[in-house]
Design an enzyme around this catalytic site. Structure first.
Site, PDB file in Angstrom:
ATOM      1  N   HIS A 169       1.010  -1.240  -0.022  1.00  0.00           N
ATOM      2  CA  HIS A 169      -0.074   0.070  -0.241  1.00  0.00           C
ATOM      3  C   HIS A 169       0.835   1.318   0.050  1.00  0.00           C
ATOM      4  O   HIS A 169       2.064   1.121   0.340  1.00  0.00           O
ATOM      5  CB  HIS A 169      -0.906   0.012   1.228  1.00  0.00           C
TER       6      HIS A 169
ATOM      7  N   GLU B 142       1.338   3.800   1.671  1.00  0.00           N
ATOM      8  CA  GLU B 142       1.908   4.276   3.162  1.00  0.00           C
ATOM      9  C   GLU B 142       3.002   3.350   3.483  1.00  0.00           C
ATOM     10  O   GLU B 142       4.029   3.646   3.917  1.00  0.00           O
ATOM     11  CB  GLU B 142       0.890   4.305   4.291  1.00  0.00           C
TER      12      GLU B 142
ATOM     13  N   CYS C 214      -5.669   2.516   5.955  1.00  0.00           N
ATOM     14  CA  CYS C 214      -6.331   0.909   6.349  1.00  0.00           C
ATOM     15  C   CYS C 214      -5.755   0.495   7.581  1.00  0.00           C
ATOM     16  O   CYS C 214      -4.744   0.947   8.005  1.00  0.00           O
ATOM     17  CB  CYS C 214      -6.269   0.122   5.298  1.00  0.00           C
TER      18      CYS C 214
ATOM     19  N   CYS D 142      -1.937  -0.202   7.160  1.00  0.00           N
ATOM     20  CA  CYS D 142      -1.064   0.927   6.934  1.00  0.00           C
ATOM     21  C   CYS D 142      -0.951   1.846   8.407  1.00  0.00           C
ATOM     22  O   CYS D 142      -0.110   2.432   8.724  1.00  0.00           O
ATOM     23  CB  CYS D 142      -1.638   1.559   5.844  1.00  0.00           C
TER      24      CYS D 142
END
Lengths: 165, 165
Positions: free
Chosen positions: A62, A64, A92, A95
């Site tokens: 992801h 991040e 999320c 993250c």
């Protein structure tokens, strides 16, 4: 409003615009989901990340996480002391967990977890699952061998080699 | 108890023992925290992971994340269909999030988040933070530029290049 505060806002706008630009570029490049993030230290971007889940076959890639891993490389540290993270969407749980382990000073996000859910992503569902007892989760989860694992924690506590993180 | 069930338990014991062995070896090698994980498919271990946070300067290099990334490489997929994950400790929110994104069939863990907290790890604290409203979290968090980010989600929804994950 004093000048330094105005200046800070202007910079914040630039950093978030960059995170959102990365998200948009990621759709065009086809590398993954519409998410971008930057890590800032001392008023400068030290790392960028965008979502590479599908192009890297890595469900953890992801924006991040990618940006945090890159920033840690740049700093030669597993901690993002005095850093700020700008993410195009509310992180999320994966993250957000990564952010807590990296321990930056601040987090800014743009779209919400509910906006992400509307766009087809599981963020809100995962938030609900994480808050549930493990016995009630959709992924069947079972505990076993707790005593054996506790013995390893005892070895850790006594170890002189350990580096806390 | 029928034979197949006995056999299955025996295999489960072997897989969890391997995860715990990885955790213990990790203390001796000094590579990171006392955590190990394996990913199993069709009754065989396809990937192993141990915590490399401090040796790799990567706060995301928890055992489960390392094992998931490796398993996805082995399978050439960003999904762990029909896989099981055995972790020496209850996954922290970051790892649990990674597990939800990877979508294995089952998860087994040994020590609990509370055991991890007792051994000096933030797992339980992070679970509490994730359940809190973002305005109440210890890492200062602020929302900005939501509308700009929503425009990117609209582009995503209309994109023909997108691969759902």
């Amino acid at each position: 409003m004093d000048k330094s505060f105005e200046g800070m806002n202007e910079k914040q706008n630039i950093f978030m615009s960059e995170a959102i630009k990365l998200a948009e570029e990621n759709i065009k490049s086809g590398k993954g989901g519409p998410f971008g993030a930057v890590v800032v230290k001392n008023g400068k971007i030290i790392a960028r990340g965008s979502n590479h889940v599908t192009s890297d076959n890595d469900p953890t890639a992801h924006a991040e996480v990618v940006a945090i891993r890159e920033a840690c490389k740049v700093l030669g540290s597993f901690q993002l002391d005095d850093c700020e993270i700008y993410a195009s969407c509310e992180p999320c749980p994966m993250c957000l967990g990564a952010i807590y382990w990296a321990r930056p000073a601040k987090l800014y996000f743009a779209a919400s977890r509910h906006d992400a859910a509307q766009a087809g992503f599981d963020d809100n569902f995962i938030y609900q699952e994480i808050s549930a007892e493990f016995t009630d989760r959709k992924i069947i989860t079972q505990q076993m061998f707790r005593n054996e694992a506790l013995e390893v924690f005892e070895i850790w506590k006594k170890s002189e080699k350990k580096i806390p993180y």
